[in-house]
Scaffold this active site. Structure first.
Site, mmCIF file in Angstrom:
data_model
loop_
_atom_site.group_PDB
_atom_site.id
_atom_site.type_symbol
_atom_site.label_atom_id
_atom_site.label_comp_id
_atom_site.label_asym_id
_atom_site.label_seq_id
_atom_site.Cartn_x
_atom_site.Cartn_y
_atom_site.Cartn_z
ATOM 1 N N GLU A 204 -7.474 -6.760 6.030
ATOM 2 C CA GLU A 204 -6.866 -6.727 7.355
ATOM 3 C C GLU A 204 -6.123 -5.401 7.518
ATOM 4 O O GLU A 204 -5.475 -4.939 6.590
ATOM 5 C CB GLU A 204 -5.874 -7.893 7.427
ATOM 6 C CG GLU A 204 -5.134 -8.025 8.717
ATOM 7 C CD GLU A 204 -6.069 -8.193 9.887
ATOM 8 O OE1 GLU A 204 -6.859 -9.151 9.883
ATOM 9 O OE2 GLU A 204 -6.005 -7.359 10.814
ATOM 10 N N CYS B 104 4.072 -2.865 2.932
ATOM 11 C CA CYS B 104 2.689 -2.492 2.599
ATOM 12 C C CYS B 104 2.556 -1.124 1.949
ATOM 13 O O CYS B 104 2.181 -1.030 0.786
ATOM 14 C CB CYS B 104 1.827 -2.568 3.848
ATOM 15 S SG CYS B 104 1.856 -4.202 4.586
ATOM 16 N N PHE C 199 0.548 9.788 12.471
ATOM 17 C CA PHE C 199 1.089 9.684 11.107
ATOM 18 C C PHE C 199 1.515 11.028 10.539
ATOM 19 O O PHE C 199 1.509 11.258 9.333
ATOM 20 C CB PHE C 199 0.132 8.934 10.174
ATOM 21 C CG PHE C 199 0.387 7.450 10.256
ATOM 22 C CD1 PHE C 199 0.105 6.768 11.421
ATOM 23 C CD2 PHE C 199 0.963 6.761 9.211
ATOM 24 C CE1 PHE C 199 0.392 5.412 11.549
ATOM 25 C CE2 PHE C 199 1.253 5.400 9.320
ATOM 26 C CZ PHE C 199 0.962 4.729 10.492
HETATM 27 C C1 UGA Z 1 0.564 -0.464 7.489
HETATM 28 C C2 UGA Z 1 -0.760 0.127 7.994
HETATM 29 O O1 UGA Z 1 -0.509 1.067 9.040
HETATM 30 C C3 UGA Z 1 -1.671 -0.983 8.510
HETATM 31 O O2 UGA Z 1 -2.912 -0.434 8.924
HETATM 32 C C4 UGA Z 1 -1.885 -1.992 7.393
HETATM 33 O O3 UGA Z 1 -2.696 -3.073 7.815
HETATM 34 C C5 UGA Z 1 -0.539 -2.533 6.948
HETATM 35 O O4 UGA Z 1 0.291 -1.452 6.496
HETATM 36 C C6 UGA Z 1 -0.780 -3.506 5.849
HETATM 37 O O5 UGA Z 1 -1.211 -3.088 4.770
HETATM 38 O O6 UGA Z 1 -0.634 -4.716 6.064
HETATM 39 P P1 UGA Z 1 2.799 -1.299 8.687
HETATM 40 O O7 UGA Z 1 3.366 -1.485 7.319
HETATM 41 O O8 UGA Z 1 2.977 -2.373 9.718
HETATM 42 O O9 UGA Z 1 1.212 -1.049 8.605
HETATM 43 O O10 UGA Z 1 3.480 0.004 9.258
HETATM 44 P P2 UGA Z 1 3.040 1.472 9.727
HETATM 45 O O11 UGA Z 1 2.941 1.514 11.189
HETATM 46 O O12 UGA Z 1 1.892 1.954 8.933
HETATM 47 O O13 UGA Z 1 4.336 2.281 9.278
HETATM 48 C C7 UGA Z 1 4.698 2.365 7.904
HETATM 49 C C8 UGA Z 1 5.915 3.223 7.728
HETATM 50 O O14 UGA Z 1 5.590 4.599 7.915
HETATM 51 C C9 UGA Z 1 7.071 2.929 8.656
HETATM 52 O O15 UGA Z 1 8.271 2.915 7.900
HETATM 53 C C10 UGA Z 1 7.060 4.112 9.616
HETATM 54 O O16 UGA Z 1 8.338 4.402 10.122
HETATM 55 C C11 UGA Z 1 6.551 5.221 8.719
HETATM 56 N N1 UGA Z 1 5.900 6.340 9.456
HETATM 57 C C12 UGA Z 1 4.769 6.113 10.164
HETATM 58 C C13 UGA Z 1 6.431 7.610 9.363
HETATM 59 O O17 UGA Z 1 7.467 7.843 8.709
HETATM 60 N N2 UGA Z 1 5.804 8.638 10.031
HETATM 61 C C14 UGA Z 1 4.691 8.445 10.745
HETATM 62 O O18 UGA Z 1 4.168 9.426 11.309
HETATM 63 C C15 UGA Z 1 4.149 7.147 10.819
#
Ligand code: UGA
Length: 440
Positions: free
Chosen positions: A155, A267, A256
């Site tokens: 997923e 995750c 990202f």
């Molecule tokens: C992540 C993946 O994006 C999903 O595709 C995956 O399904 C999920 O893990 C999982 O394995 O279940 P998620 O943990 O909900 O999703 O969050 P993200 O949107 O990926 O963000 C992760 C972290 O990265 C957050 O702390 C966010 O603030 C940080 N982030 C994101 C940054 O610091 N910079 C960015 O440019 C993007």
């Protein structure tokens, strides 16, 4: 509409979203969880966590009777034709590897309870090699004459967009050795396939690896830009412009590449650690070693915020620090491995008075770190602050106005930990603004 009945084992973010979304598609769905409190809450149509759009979907289908919840594997075993496994694979205590206890127990439990030929579909993120092992576990545990097929169908949903990502995925990946499993899953996902969603049918190992490769790539992308943030903080330059400029190259892409206090959540951090652990286990010690660096760059961002606060408030003891955001990202109440909460806790331990506000995550944060001063509003948190830290980019914080906050604070100092404020506006209003990836 298909007459197949589905069960979803594990009703956390992933499972609850999958169950409600499948009900929305017209299937009869039974959610299974060992946590009776969670099952009772979901059975009343109440979601025990924050996820936009999901409460409405849950309520709708609990009311329609299409979605039910139980703690009983036996009930699920006789009810459903396909069982989705959506339980957690947390980091093992004191180690980097994934804890497979819940997945193993769920697969064994449902295989034992199945009263007819059954397809088990794993959705959890697992170390490569698990699906093959689980297929044997399921077949060994099934009743006499009962055929069990197993597929791995990772997923990719993001918290905050869970429903949208489930109903409109970028791609569907199915790893299995069974043609009938592929046919059944094509039927389940007919709604998405009808919209030309790519359907990748492959072997177990590829499917398992696609998931961790995607998360490792995303984590690497974030740490890549954050490593450059360390450079621009030292030599000068603007990390946002750098990200925009390289992001315009279509091969790189802008998403990202937001520099800031780094990634957290349930995750990315655990998945890159589990991947390294698994790859070392199979004898490839150095192959994923770069992920150590990805992890370290990420954790150094938290040190950097603490360091900036020390620069702004040399005598930290007794100073009032307002921390805006404790969730690991906006539109979520999840504080697992949250950079914001980590920084807040460290400043508290160093003697600061820490006043915290998050639109959704206060109560989860308070469970992990009860001794911080939790506030009910942004204004309450910044009252008398010597420095404000913006660490989770909720809209409410992105839209703050410097002139509105100025009369409330003791000192006009703000750290933009997510690079979302219009620095010039704040500086024009007499604020000292420090941002990650930009020199003071
Ligand atoms: C992540 C993946 O994006 C999903 O595709 C995956 O399904 C999920 O893990 C999982 O394995 O279940 P998620 O943990 O909900 O999703 O969050 P993200 O949107 O990926 O963000 C992760 C972290 O990265 C957050 O702390 C966010 O603030 C940080 N982030 C994101 C940054 O610091 N910079 C960015 O440019 C993007």
């Amino acid at each position: 509409m298909s007459s197949m009945k589905l069960s979803v084992i594990g009703t956390g973010y992933l499972g609850a979203t999958h169950a409600a979304s499948m009900a929305e598609l017209g299937f009869e769905v039974l959610g299974v969880d060992v946590d009776k409190v969670k099952v009772d809450s979901l059975s009343r149509g109440q979601l025990p966590f924050h996820e936009p759009g999901l409460p409405e979907l849950l309520k709708k289908h609990v009311d329609s009777g299409r979605l039910r919840f139980t703690t009983s594997f036996d009930e699920a075993g006789s009810f459903a034709d396909i069982h989705f496994i959506a339980v957690g694979t947390p980091q093992r205590a004191g180690e980097h590897g994934a804890d497979m206890t819940y997945v193993d127990a769920s697969v064994a439990g449902i295989a034992r309870a199945a009263t007819r030929d059954t397809l088990i579909v794993g959705k959890s993120t697992v170390p490569v090699g698990s699906a093959r092992r689980l297929k044997d576990l399921a077949r060994d545990g099934a009743g006499v004459g009962i055929e069990i097929d197993l597929a791995w169908n990772p997923e990719f949903l993001r918290e905050g967009f869970a429903v949208e990502d489930t109903l409109r995925p970028d791609r569907l990946v199915v790893g299995t050795d069974s043609d009938s499993a592929v046919a059944k899953l094509r039927e389940v996902y007919a709604y998405a396939l009808g919209r030309d969603t790519p359907f990748i049918s492959t072997d177990y190992e590829t499917a398992e690896l696609v998931k961790v490769a995607a998360n490792a790539f995303l984590a690497t992308k974030i740490s890549f830009i954050n490593a450059f943030a360390e450079v621009t903080e030292t030599v000068g330059g603007d990390i946002r412009v750098l990200a925009d400029a390289i992001g315009l190259d279509k091969r790189i892409g802008r998403r990202f590449l937001n520099a800031g206090v780094g990634f957290g959540g349930g995750c990315l951090p655990k998945d890159i650690r589990a991947l390294q652990a698994r790859v070392s286990e199979i004898g490839l010690d150095s192959t994923m070693r770069f992920l150590n660096e990805v992890d370290e760059v990420n954790l150094r961002r938290r040190d950097r915020v603490v360091h900036i606060v020390h620069e702004l408030c040399p005598e930290l003891d007794g100073k009032s620090v307002a921390v805006l955001g404790t969730a690991f990202k906006p539109n979520s109440d999840d504080v697992r491995d949250s950079p914001a909460l980590d920084v807040a806790g460290r400043l508290f331990n160093e003697g600061a008075e820490v006043r915290v506000y998050d639109p959704q995550a206060n109560s989860n944060a308070a469970k992990r770190f009860p001794r911080l001063n939790y506030c009910q509003s942004l204004e309450e948190a910044v009252e008398g602050a010597d420095v404000i830290l913006l660490l989770t980019e909720w809209d409410e914080f992105v839209q703050m106005r410097p002139e509105t906050l100025a009369p409330l604070v003791a000192h006009r100092q703000i750290v933009d930990g997510r690079n979302v404020l219009r620095t010039e506006q704040w500086e024009a209003a007499g604020w000292i603004v420090r941002a990650l990836g930009r020199r003071a």
